[in-house]
Motif scaffolding. Sequence first.
Motif, PDB file in Angstrom:
ATOM      1  N   CYS A  25     130.797  -1.467  51.158  1.00 15.50           N
ATOM      2  CA  CYS A  25     129.541  -1.226  51.867  1.00 15.50           C
ATOM      3  C   CYS A  25     129.388   0.282  52.049  1.00 15.50           C
ATOM      4  O   CYS A  25     128.302   0.851  51.913  1.00 15.50           O
ATOM      5  N   ASN A  40     122.046   5.284  47.929  1.00 13.01           N
ATOM      6  CA  ASN A  40     122.253   4.168  47.009  1.00 13.01           C
ATOM      7  C   ASN A  40     122.952   4.667  45.740  1.00 13.01           C
ATOM      8  O   ASN A  40     122.410   5.516  45.030  1.00 13.01           O
ATOM      9  N   VAL A  75     123.345   3.247  43.052  1.00 13.87           N
ATOM     10  CA  VAL A  75     122.692   2.806  41.825  1.00 13.87           C
ATOM     11  C   VAL A  75     121.426   3.617  41.555  1.00 13.87           C
ATOM     12  O   VAL A  75     121.215   4.129  40.460  1.00 13.87           O
ATOM     13  N   LEU A 104     122.280   2.671  59.293  1.00 15.19           N
ATOM     14  CA  LEU A 104     122.298   1.256  59.687  1.00 15.19           C
ATOM     15  C   LEU A 104     122.500   1.085  61.188  1.00 15.19           C
ATOM     16  O   LEU A 104     122.084   0.085  61.768  1.00 15.19           O
ATOM     17  N   ARG A 143     116.081  -0.313  63.030  1.00 17.81           N
ATOM     18  CA  ARG A 143     116.933  -1.425  62.599  1.00 17.81           C
ATOM     19  C   ARG A 143     116.858  -2.574  63.600  1.00 17.81           C
ATOM     20  O   ARG A 143     116.739  -2.354  64.804  1.00 17.81           O
ATOM     21  N   PHE A 156     130.759  -7.186  61.878  1.00 17.10           N
ATOM     22  CA  PHE A 156     130.079  -6.039  61.278  1.00 17.10           C
ATOM     23  C   PHE A 156     129.016  -5.466  62.222  1.00 17.10           C
ATOM     24  O   PHE A 156     128.951  -4.248  62.433  1.00 17.10           O
TER      25      PHE A 156
HETATM   26  C1  HEC Z   1     124.631  -0.422  46.010  1.00 18.59           C
HETATM   27  C2  HEC Z   1     124.366   0.175  47.315  1.00 18.59           C
HETATM   28  C3  HEC Z   1     124.658  -0.664  48.560  1.00 18.59           C
HETATM   29  C4  HEC Z   1     125.839  -1.278  48.915  1.00 18.59           C
HETATM   30  C5  HEC Z   1     127.167  -1.295  48.140  1.00 18.59           C
HETATM   31  C6  HEC Z   1     125.595  -1.919  50.192  1.00 18.59           C
HETATM   32  N1  HEC Z   1     124.305  -1.681  50.607  1.00 18.59           N
HETATM   33 FE1  HEC Z   1     123.439  -2.331  52.359  1.00 18.59          FE
HETATM   34  N2  HEC Z   1     121.661  -1.515  51.797  1.00 18.59           N
HETATM   35  C7  HEC Z   1     121.431  -0.844  50.604  1.00 18.59           C
HETATM   36  C8  HEC Z   1     120.000  -0.605  50.479  1.00 18.59           C
HETATM   37  C9  HEC Z   1     119.318   0.116  49.300  1.00 18.59           C
HETATM   38  C10 HEC Z   1     119.400  -1.147  51.634  1.00 18.59           C
HETATM   39  C11 HEC Z   1     117.892  -1.239  51.944  1.00 18.59           C
HETATM   40  C12 HEC Z   1     117.347  -0.003  52.453  1.00 18.59           C
HETATM   41  C13 HEC Z   1     117.288   0.005  53.951  1.00 18.59           C
HETATM   42  O1  HEC Z   1     117.254  -1.059  54.596  1.00 18.59           O
HETATM   43  O2  HEC Z   1     117.256   1.096  54.491  1.00 18.59           O
HETATM   44  C14 HEC Z   1     120.468  -1.690  52.453  1.00 18.59           C
HETATM   45  C15 HEC Z   1     120.283  -2.288  53.691  1.00 18.59           C
HETATM   46  C16 HEC Z   1     121.299  -2.851  54.452  1.00 18.59           C
HETATM   47  C17 HEC Z   1     121.126  -3.427  55.768  1.00 18.59           C
HETATM   48  C18 HEC Z   1     119.850  -3.450  56.558  1.00 18.59           C
HETATM   49  C19 HEC Z   1     119.037  -4.670  56.306  1.00 18.59           C
HETATM   50  C20 HEC Z   1     117.820  -4.696  57.185  1.00 18.59           C
HETATM   51  O3  HEC Z   1     117.082  -5.657  57.068  1.00 18.59           O
HETATM   52  O4  HEC Z   1     117.584  -3.762  57.975  1.00 18.59           O
HETATM   53  C21 HEC Z   1     122.336  -3.889  56.182  1.00 18.59           C
HETATM   54  C22 HEC Z   1     122.668  -4.580  57.512  1.00 18.59           C
HETATM   55  C23 HEC Z   1     123.281  -3.599  55.117  1.00 18.59           C
HETATM   56  N3  HEC Z   1     122.622  -2.952  54.092  1.00 18.59           N
HETATM   57  C24 HEC Z   1     124.620  -3.939  55.154  1.00 18.59           C
HETATM   58  C25 HEC Z   1     125.498  -3.788  54.082  1.00 18.59           C
HETATM   59  C26 HEC Z   1     126.830  -4.369  54.044  1.00 18.59           C
HETATM   60  C27 HEC Z   1     127.467  -5.206  55.151  1.00 18.59           C
HETATM   61  C28 HEC Z   1     127.364  -4.019  52.844  1.00 18.59           C
HETATM   62  C29 HEC Z   1     128.721  -4.391  52.293  1.00 18.59           C
HETATM   63  C30 HEC Z   1     128.990  -5.824  52.146  1.00 18.59           C
HETATM   64  C31 HEC Z   1     126.347  -3.228  52.129  1.00 18.59           C
HETATM   65  N4  HEC Z   1     125.231  -3.123  52.913  1.00 18.59           N
HETATM   66  C32 HEC Z   1     126.546  -2.666  50.887  1.00 18.59           C
HETATM   67  C33 HEC Z   1     122.380  -0.479  49.666  1.00 18.59           C
HETATM   68  C34 HEC Z   1     123.692  -0.927  49.627  1.00 18.59           C
END
Ligand code: HEC
Length: 144
Positions: free
Chosen positions: A69, A83, A85, A93, A101, A132
Amino acid sequence: MKIKTIIATFGVLFSVHAMADVTNAEKLVYKYTNIAHSANSMYEAPSITDGKIFFNRKFKTPSGKEAACASCHTNNPANVGKNIVTNKEIPPLAPRVNTKRFTDLDKVEEEFTKHCNDILGADCSPSEKANFIAYLLTETKPSK
Ligand code: HEC
């Protein structure tokens, strides 16, 4: 059946109000803790330590790459992430830093499940979610 009842009950309660972020995040911790506890009575309270370990743990994404994450969200959820990617910025977060959030609980739950599936290839378990979010609530200072 019991778990379904809990989900249904909370679903009703939570869809009524779109309330302040931190309160909402705490409610989600409470909700997932209850669900995790009814599935496994040994689980009694969320663990911030386990939440942090989960956040930093490397796993294989469905595309076969190794990622945590923290790879996109940095090792501090209070930081602006990136990101790996798309190279796009990701707002913090941690709900104490990013007040946007957890404002809409229904949306958060939907996104959380989708996100876990995208990243882990499966939904995160209720205990993982409780740990988490409990951990997210403790991060208040960006480290960069
Ligand atoms: C490949 C990149 C990437 C990884 C690895 C990643 N995230 Fe995210 N995450 C993002 C993106 C892009 C967003 C959407 C953008 C935003 O909400 O700001 C996001 C959004 C979130 C959100 C907010 C959702 C919401 O509705 O507000 C949470 C919670 C979150 N990630 C938790 C995790 C957790 C737990 C992990 C590991 C299991 C993880 N992320 C791994 C890219 C990633």
